[in-house]
Enzyme design. Sequence first.
Site, PDB file in Angstrom:
ATOM      1  N   GLY A 160       0.946  -1.213   0.101  1.00 32.76           N
ATOM      2  CA  GLY A 160       0.219  -0.138  -0.373  1.00 32.76           C
ATOM      3  C   GLY A 160       0.696   1.288  -0.058  1.00 32.76           C
ATOM      4  N   ARG A 194       6.583 -13.727  -3.349  1.00 33.98           N
ATOM      5  CA  ARG A 194       7.077 -14.254  -2.029  1.00 33.98           C
ATOM      6  C   ARG A 194       5.811 -14.972  -1.206  1.00 33.98           C
ATOM      7  NH1 ARG A 194       4.067 -10.605   0.994  1.00 33.98           N
ATOM      8  NH2 ARG A 194       3.849  -8.232   0.036  1.00 33.98           N
TER       9      ARG A 194
END
Length: 453
Positions: free
Chosen positions: A165, A291
Amino acid sequence: MFSKVLVANRGEIAVRVMRACSELGISTAAVYSETDRECLHTQMAGEAVCVGPGSPTESYLNVPNIISAALKVGADAIHPGVGFLSENAFFAEICHQYGIAYVGPSPEVIAAVADKSLAIEFAREAGLPTLETSNRELLDVQTAKSELQRIGCPAMLKAKAGGGGRGLRRVQTPAELPELFVRAQAEARGSFSIGDLYLERLVTGARHVEVQILADEAVQLHLWERDCSVQRRHQKVIEESPAPGLSSELRGKLAQAAVDLTRYLNYTNAGTVEFLVGDDGDFYFIEINSRLQVEHPVTEAITGVDIVKKQLAIAAGEGIGMTQGEITSTGHAIECRVLAEDASRDWQPASGVITKFVAPGGPGIRIDTHAYDGYNVPPNYDSLLAKITCWGRDRPEAVARASRAIAECEIEGVTNNLAYLEEALSDPAFVRGQYHLDKSLGASQPDTALVAV
């Protein structure tokens, strides 16, 4: 399989990885900053090496020191956890150069998808639906204005190297763009050392739905989807799976799109393909995270697949060891992120000594945490204290268990968001499973999360 894994991270995710290693009979080594000397992950590991001062840039982001620690303890693999170096292609390449296995995708793939705008181009080439984006590098406000005029408002300013974000701003009108551009660029530079931005058309009333993928050299599969639409300023707070309100047909399309992109990229190991889903059922690729995700326990709860163990097996050359047909989705799971933050101070991170910590329990409750009585929460790092994942036979039972678990949890000494989580879970819109990315969830906590059709 590996004999020793160095976990190049801290906190609850380091603890999570170490537990998986322990169950596989793998020795572990920890790295820690001077600030984290008493952190739980240093106590759990077989060995622990200090890699620098409290500042992340001098410790957990210090590639030479972490590689030196791995060589010192004789680790044959490094698991990067989440955050820090977990999407750093240079770090992955250096691991390979020193003969240390990197538990994650190849450096080439990490580099390819780290540029978010480039990842969108790959998705288009793979046949995934995407949103209209800027065609030029946004190096200055004037270029951004020109591209915004073409795309139209509302739009999103995004960091090309972004994640979590950061470097993200919603542009409602052209007049807002100059100020938002400067702020987003500064935040992107501070978070990723790269200030490059791009514009993307905004879908109002959309939901954030992501698909967990696993892949080895021969097999590419999905572990179904998670809904991550309950957010506070673009930071995820509550996640659940299955995503409520999606038809089986739409779930299948999202999952297949994620697998298609995985194959196109020759992607290996774990990752997450993220989408926006409109209220009309259309969906659009937005990014791929190369990831492990913070919210992976939600997927583990409904599939029974230990994603970290699969990561280790793939990195060791043993492969996934299962097929798509063996993966089933059972029941419903909800994860709540317990954060050290202060609502009265504009949700600033909080720090201090935890004087009392009581974790919830009971049927269907999983706790991932590094917190304990007497733990000194430092100001240097992410504010996540614990993840409470609640499984139920159906969504109503999962919601009920999540509400009970949050009510049972007690944390004293450090300001936290438990009160907000209680309110969000009881909000009628959340209980109905009707929420999206445009309005606040919980009447007394404005600008904290997203709700509700």
